[in-house]
Write a protein that holds these residues in place. Sequence first.
Motif, mmCIF file in Angstrom:
data_model
loop_
_atom_site.group_PDB
_atom_site.id
_atom_site.type_symbol
_atom_site.label_atom_id
_atom_site.label_comp_id
_atom_site.label_asym_id
_atom_site.label_seq_id
_atom_site.Cartn_x
_atom_site.Cartn_y
_atom_site.Cartn_z
ATOM 1 N N TYR A 138 0.824 -1.206 0.000
ATOM 2 C CA TYR A 138 0.000 0.000 0.000
ATOM 3 C C TYR A 138 0.861 1.260 0.000
ATOM 4 C CZ TYR A 138 -3.747 3.240 1.189
ATOM 5 O OH TYR A 138 -4.640 4.276 1.167
ATOM 6 N N ILE A 139 1.948 1.245 0.763
ATOM 7 C CA ILE A 139 2.862 2.387 0.771
ATOM 8 C C ILE A 139 3.423 2.634 -0.623
ATOM 9 C CG2 ILE A 139 5.118 3.192 1.586
ATOM 10 C CD1 ILE A 139 4.514 1.879 4.260
ATOM 11 N N GLY A 140 3.835 1.560 -1.294
ATOM 12 C CA GLY A 140 4.391 1.695 -2.641
ATOM 13 C C GLY A 140 3.404 2.302 -3.613
ATOM 14 N N MET A 141 2.157 1.825 -3.582
ATOM 15 C CA MET A 141 1.143 2.350 -4.493
ATOM 16 C C MET A 141 0.835 3.812 -4.208
ATOM 17 S SD MET A 141 -2.258 3.284 -4.856
ATOM 18 C CE MET A 141 -2.976 2.691 -3.327
ATOM 19 N N THR A 142 0.680 4.164 -2.943
ATOM 20 C CA THR A 142 0.339 5.541 -2.564
ATOM 21 C C THR A 142 1.440 6.509 -2.968
ATOM 22 O OG1 THR A 142 -0.942 4.705 -0.680
ATOM 23 C CG2 THR A 142 -0.328 7.037 -0.659
ATOM 24 N N VAL A 143 2.676 6.135 -2.685
ATOM 25 C CA VAL A 143 3.804 7.012 -3.017
ATOM 26 C C VAL A 143 3.952 7.167 -4.523
ATOM 27 C CG1 VAL A 143 6.315 7.232 -2.912
ATOM 28 C CG2 VAL A 143 5.052 6.516 -0.898
ATOM 29 N N ALA A 144 3.715 6.094 -5.274
ATOM 30 C CA ALA A 144 3.865 6.146 -6.729
ATOM 31 C C ALA A 144 2.896 7.139 -7.353
ATOM 32 C CB ALA A 144 3.659 4.754 -7.324
ATOM 33 N N THR A 151 6.180 14.387 -10.853
ATOM 34 C CA THR A 151 7.254 14.155 -11.825
ATOM 35 C C THR A 151 6.881 14.740 -13.182
ATOM 36 O OG1 THR A 151 7.868 12.102 -10.686
ATOM 37 C CG2 THR A 151 8.679 12.389 -12.929
ATOM 38 N N THR A 152 5.619 14.593 -13.562
ATOM 39 C CA THR A 152 5.147 15.147 -14.830
ATOM 40 C C THR A 152 5.279 16.665 -14.840
ATOM 41 O OG1 THR A 152 3.571 13.325 -15.010
ATOM 42 C CG2 THR A 152 3.212 15.236 -16.435
ATOM 43 N N ILE A 153 4.902 17.288 -13.739
ATOM 44 C CA ILE A 153 5.012 18.749 -13.646
ATOM 45 C C ILE A 153 6.473 19.186 -13.711
ATOM 46 C CG2 ILE A 153 4.652 20.730 -12.117
ATOM 47 C CD1 ILE A 153 2.115 19.312 -11.129
ATOM 48 N N GLU A 154 7.343 18.484 -12.987
ATOM 49 C CA GLU A 154 8.763 18.834 -12.972
ATOM 50 C C GLU A 154 9.429 18.569 -14.322
ATOM 51 O OE1 GLU A 154 10.760 20.055 -9.715
ATOM 52 O OE2 GLU A 154 8.834 20.834 -10.394
ATOM 53 N N ALA A 155 8.895 17.617 -15.097
ATOM 54 C CA ALA A 155 9.468 17.321 -16.419
ATOM 55 C C ALA A 155 9.353 18.506 -17.363
ATOM 56 C CB ALA A 155 8.790 16.095 -17.022
ATOM 57 N N THR A 156 8.394 19.394 -17.119
ATOM 58 C CA THR A 156 8.274 20.597 -17.943
ATOM 59 C C THR A 156 9.348 21.632 -17.608
ATOM 60 O OG1 THR A 156 6.741 21.650 -16.385
ATOM 61 C CG2 THR A 156 5.783 20.234 -18.087
ATOM 62 N N THR A 165 12.789 14.098 -8.738
ATOM 63 C CA THR A 165 11.478 13.789 -8.184
ATOM 64 C C THR A 165 11.169 12.302 -8.286
ATOM 65 O OG1 THR A 165 10.692 15.982 -8.850
ATOM 66 C CG2 THR A 165 9.022 14.345 -8.288
ATOM 67 N N ALA A 166 11.411 11.725 -9.463
ATOM 68 C CA ALA A 166 11.152 10.297 -9.656
ATOM 69 C C ALA A 166 12.057 9.453 -8.761
ATOM 70 C CB ALA A 166 11.367 9.929 -11.127
ATOM 71 N N ARG A 168 13.472 10.315 -5.916
ATOM 72 C CA ARG A 168 13.055 10.442 -4.520
ATOM 73 C C ARG A 168 11.794 9.625 -4.239
ATOM 74 N NH1 ARG A 168 14.512 16.733 -4.788
ATOM 75 N NH2 ARG A 168 16.569 16.671 -3.774
ATOM 76 N N GLY A 169 10.888 9.576 -5.224
ATOM 77 C CA GLY A 169 9.697 8.752 -5.051
ATOM 78 C C GLY A 169 10.047 7.289 -4.876
ATOM 79 N N GLY A 170 10.987 6.797 -5.693
ATOM 80 C CA GLY A 170 11.446 5.420 -5.534
ATOM 81 C C GLY A 170 12.157 5.215 -4.209
ATOM 82 N N ALA A 171 12.898 6.238 -3.771
ATOM 83 C CA ALA A 171 13.620 6.142 -2.497
ATOM 84 C C ALA A 171 12.646 6.047 -1.324
ATOM 85 C CB ALA A 171 14.536 7.348 -2.325
ATOM 86 N N VAL A 172 11.541 6.781 -1.390
ATOM 87 C CA VAL A 172 10.547 6.717 -0.316
ATOM 88 C C VAL A 172 10.047 5.293 -0.166
ATOM 89 C CG1 VAL A 172 8.268 7.471 0.441
ATOM 90 C CG2 VAL A 172 9.845 9.110 -0.569
ATOM 91 N N MET A 173 9.666 4.672 -1.276
ATOM 92 C CA MET A 173 9.166 3.303 -1.221
ATOM 93 C C MET A 173 10.250 2.339 -0.752
ATOM 94 S SD MET A 173 7.762 0.884 -4.320
ATOM 95 C CE MET A 173 7.535 -0.865 -4.054
ATOM 96 N N GLY A 174 11.445 2.445 -1.342
ATOM 97 C CA GLY A 174 12.514 1.501 -1.032
ATOM 98 C C GLY A 174 12.959 1.561 0.413
ATOM 99 N N PHE A 175 13.224 2.764 0.904
ATOM 100 C CA PHE A 175 13.731 2.896 2.273
ATOM 101 C C PHE A 175 12.634 2.663 3.308
ATOM 102 C CE2 PHE A 175 17.055 5.312 0.001
ATOM 103 C CZ PHE A 175 18.169 4.658 0.508
ATOM 104 N N ALA A 176 11.414 3.096 3.015
ATOM 105 C CA ALA A 176 10.317 2.840 3.952
ATOM 106 C C ALA A 176 10.048 1.345 4.057
ATOM 107 C CB ALA A 176 9.058 3.575 3.502
ATOM 108 N N LEU A 177 10.100 0.652 2.918
ATOM 109 C CA LEU A 177 9.852 -0.792 2.893
ATOM 110 C C LEU A 177 10.939 -1.549 3.644
ATOM 111 C CD1 LEU A 177 8.797 -2.781 -0.269
ATOM 112 C CD2 LEU A 177 10.628 -3.614 1.185
#
Length: 381
Positions: A138-144, A151-156, A165-166, A168-177
């Motif tokens: 659930y944490i992985g899905m919510t963070v994603a 990430t889409t906004i920052e890509a502009t 941004t992308a 850090r999003g992966g880092a949140v899931m990985g380190f929290a897990l």
Amino acid sequence: IVFALIQYLAIRKIEVKLDALEGQNGSEQESGDSHASEHMVTYDDQGAQAESGVLSNEEKEKKLVEISTAIQLGARSFLKAEYKYCAVFIAVFGVALLLLLGFPEICGAGHSESCWADSGFTFLAFVIGGVTSMLCGYIGMTVAVFTNVRTTIEATRGYQKAFNTAFRGGAVMGFALSGTALLILFILIVLYKIHFENIDDPTDPNAYYLFLFEAVAGYGLGGSCIALFGRVGGGIYTKAADVGADLVGKVDMGIPEDDPRNPATIADNVGDNVGDIAGMGADLFGSFAESTCAALVLSATSTELSSNFSTMLFPLVVSAIGIMVCILTSFLATRDGSVKEEKDIEKALTMQLILSTVILTFALLLVTWLFLPGTFLIKDS
């Protein structure tokens, strides 16, 4: 876990206008898919947006929020339904495990002072492992979903901002897990040790470690069982949504893949979240838990290893050192500013692999020298 929280706060600083969602969060949970359909962007027969003229940045962000909300709502609905079945499975299989391990004929004569007490601890570890696995998914899905729109906004604004941004999003899931899994396993071992160290064996005062880690092994079993549901169940949904979207869009309507005129692309994105992200999160937890528990059970058969509690925890120390090294390399990844164009993304990720491998190799050499004895024997019985 603290580092994951820091990364989450960094992502949260990216402003996304949520005007379109005000007053709707409560009704979304009640109305389900019908409400999500009201949020869909409309397109004409040529695939152009129905609104005339060029959208402003504020309107674009509003559309992004609408789409991400629909994806998040779908993913949450799927996980809610899936986790209901997972909860029933944990209860039924857990009770079966409790009954089977409780009989002296199965647990073995002299296994412990009380087979039923040991089976109860195994049952509890199994339930905790299953619940933790669901939490990781659930944490992985919510963070994603939370990270994707940002990430889409920052890509502009450039490759580096989008990459940060992308990442850090992966880092949140990985380190929290990994942090949550390691912390809960360590707490479980420490609490179980209070009970099992009362077992008296005149021939080997540390023999209780084997009983202790056999009970803790239920933690890995629970994580693996839920990972099976998440990976297979989510994967089936992912493929069904993907194929269904392609059949409707490409075959029936003759429009390209992921075309905004095809509502099934939302289901496709929901499938990616519940299968590839939530399922992967549960799967990673299951792999960590079962491999660590297996190493603990094996180490308990060694007289040399069981003579020191810190030595017995070496499998957990390995994971902890890996987390610390990855914190260092992840911190560097978002601050070197090397991602200027698309091809630089692969280089940055490759550098992460190289740095973490080199640093972790030397770190493990030091930890192995400090924690393990010069020689030890793993018994076959």
